[in-house]
Enzyme design. Structure first.
Site, PDB file in Angstrom:
ATOM      1  N   LYS A   4     -41.735 -12.926  18.888  1.00 29.95           N
ATOM      2  CA  LYS A   4     -41.332 -11.873  17.954  1.00 29.95           C
ATOM      3  C   LYS A   4     -42.491 -11.333  17.111  1.00 29.95           C
ATOM      4  O   LYS A   4     -42.318 -10.359  16.375  1.00 29.95           O
ATOM      5  CB  LYS A   4     -40.207 -12.385  17.050  1.00 29.95           C
ATOM      6  CG  LYS A   4     -38.926 -12.713  17.804  1.00 29.95           C
ATOM      7  CD  LYS A   4     -37.792 -13.110  16.881  1.00 29.95           C
ATOM      8  CE  LYS A   4     -37.323 -11.950  16.041  1.00 29.95           C
ATOM      9  NZ  LYS A   4     -36.180 -12.302  15.160  1.00 29.95           N
ATOM     10  N   TYR A  24     -33.286   0.574  12.131  1.00 25.77           N
ATOM     11  CA  TYR A  24     -32.717  -0.644  12.726  1.00 25.77           C
ATOM     12  C   TYR A  24     -31.416  -1.004  12.008  1.00 25.77           C
ATOM     13  O   TYR A  24     -30.373  -1.216  12.633  1.00 25.77           O
ATOM     14  CB  TYR A  24     -33.701  -1.809  12.654  1.00 25.77           C
ATOM     15  CG  TYR A  24     -33.058  -3.135  12.946  1.00 25.77           C
ATOM     16  CD1 TYR A  24     -32.725  -3.493  14.248  1.00 25.77           C
ATOM     17  CD2 TYR A  24     -32.755  -4.031  11.910  1.00 25.77           C
ATOM     18  CE1 TYR A  24     -32.103  -4.705  14.517  1.00 25.77           C
ATOM     19  CE2 TYR A  24     -32.141  -5.240  12.172  1.00 25.77           C
ATOM     20  CZ  TYR A  24     -31.810  -5.578  13.473  1.00 25.77           C
ATOM     21  OH  TYR A  24     -31.187  -6.770  13.734  1.00 25.77           O
ATOM     22  N   SER A  68     -26.268  -7.385  11.580  1.00 23.39           N
ATOM     23  CA  SER A  68     -27.430  -7.797  10.794  1.00 23.39           C
ATOM     24  C   SER A  68     -27.162  -7.645   9.298  1.00 23.39           C
ATOM     25  O   SER A  68     -26.473  -6.707   8.878  1.00 23.39           O
ATOM     26  CB  SER A  68     -28.646  -6.940  11.173  1.00 23.39           C
ATOM     27  OG  SER A  68     -29.723  -7.165  10.291  1.00 23.39           O
TER      28      SER A  68
END
Length: 329
Positions: A176, A138, A115
């Site tokens: 999402k 995250y 990411s």
């Protein structure tokens, strides 16, 4: 057999579709269906089997799995606002390590989702340690797995590709919720309220002028398929290399909808004047944790042989709005 973890999710389901388009249906999808309606991402696709992530983990730990051609590892807790660090690390870091080692032991190519959140607020977007400083657990989970991989890099026997996705948008992301792309949020807001809401100016940015590297899902899938066909192990940024503003994204969404309704398209000042675009203060929870600018440095990706042209926001949004309107009208 091909394995796609997170295969009922956004990027995973689009990878399943790409494999289907190649005539491949021997696919094991691994996911969590704690949100049951994610199954809708798979109803028009062909797969051989489905398995919950916990059962799959037990399967590979006991090594009862053969004939795997490649693993696309997209499964993760992707909520950047998550506060249960143990859950995030177990899902995003520990599970990834187990799967990586299984692939290495069985000589199976491993293509996984990293990411752009690993860069935090550094403002530097190159695949190097000095540019990496994640702002949330995250991002840390993704960063730490990249770091773990770097430690064992010279011992790898099968191809490994890590993809640092920037701001991906496109079909199959409905589930999402708040983590969906701004393209989907703007689409829903405009159809419901006849206006969209962007963040007001902050720092050195004017209203709606925060900029991100928005990349359409088809381009993300194309990168994955390229490295499946042409292995070149590495960790790569997957973005367009061009930052565009949230204002530009909003204008693209609104005008794509207006065009389909046979109404004239408008410029940003006109949309601001009619309040079709409105600005709201950034939530307190995002202060100091919000990336106001991202732009992938893609020279490493290009150097590894990926030479396709990426879609602009205007091109990608028009494809996406077409897909959405076909399913909501």
């Amino acid at each position: 057999m091909y394995i796609v973890t997170g295969g009922a999710g956004f990027i995973g389901a689009n990878l399943v579709q790409a494999l289907n388009q190649r005539g491949i249906t021997d696919i094991l999808v691994v996911d969590h269906l704690s949100r049951a309606d994610k199954f809708l991402n798979l109803t028009d696709l062909e797969i051989a089997d489905y398995m919950e992530a916990e059962a799959f983990l037990r399967l590979i730990e006991n090594k009862h799995l053969k004939g795997v051609e490649a693993v696309f590892h997209e499964g993760a807790c992707s909520d950047t606002m998550a506060t249960d660090g143990r859950y995030v690390m177990e899902n995003n870091f520990t599970f990834s390590k187990v799967l990586l080692h299984w692939c290495q032991h069985h000589d199976v190519p491993f293509l996984y989702a990293s990411s752009a959140s690993v860069y935090g607020m550094t403002g530097i977007f190159v695949e190097e340690r000095y540019a990496e400083s994640p702002l949330n657990v995250y991002g840390f989970s993704k960063f730490q797995f990249d770091q773990y991989l770097r430690q064992i890099w010279t011992d790898l026997r099968a191809p490994v590709h890590g993809f640092r996705y920037f701001n991906v948008y496109g079909p199959r992301e409905f589930h999402k919720n708040r983590m969906a792309s701004v393209a989907l949020h703007f689409y829903n807001q405009y159809r419901l309220d006849n206006h969209v809401r962007l963040f007001a100016g902050s720092g050195s940015y004017a209203d709606g002028e925060q900029r991100r590297d928005f990349i359409y899902i088809d381009d993300v899938v194309s990168v994955n398929m390229h490295f499946l066909d042409h292995p070149h192990s590495g960790i790569y940024n997957v973005g367009t290399g061009q930052a565009q503003s949230f204002n530009e994204m909003a204008v693209a969404v609104i005008n794509s909808l207006e065009h389909r309704a046979n109404r004239p398209t408008l410029t940003l000042p006109a949309l601001q004047k009619t309040q079709a675009i409105r600005y709201v203060n950034m939530p307190e929870a995002l202060n100091g944790k919000y990336q106001s600018f991202t732009q992938a440095e893609i020279s490493k990706l290009r150097g590894a042989g990926y030479d396709r042209t990426f879609l602009t926001v205007g091109q990608g949004v028009d494809r996406y709005v077409q897909w959405l309107t076909e399913r909501t009208t």
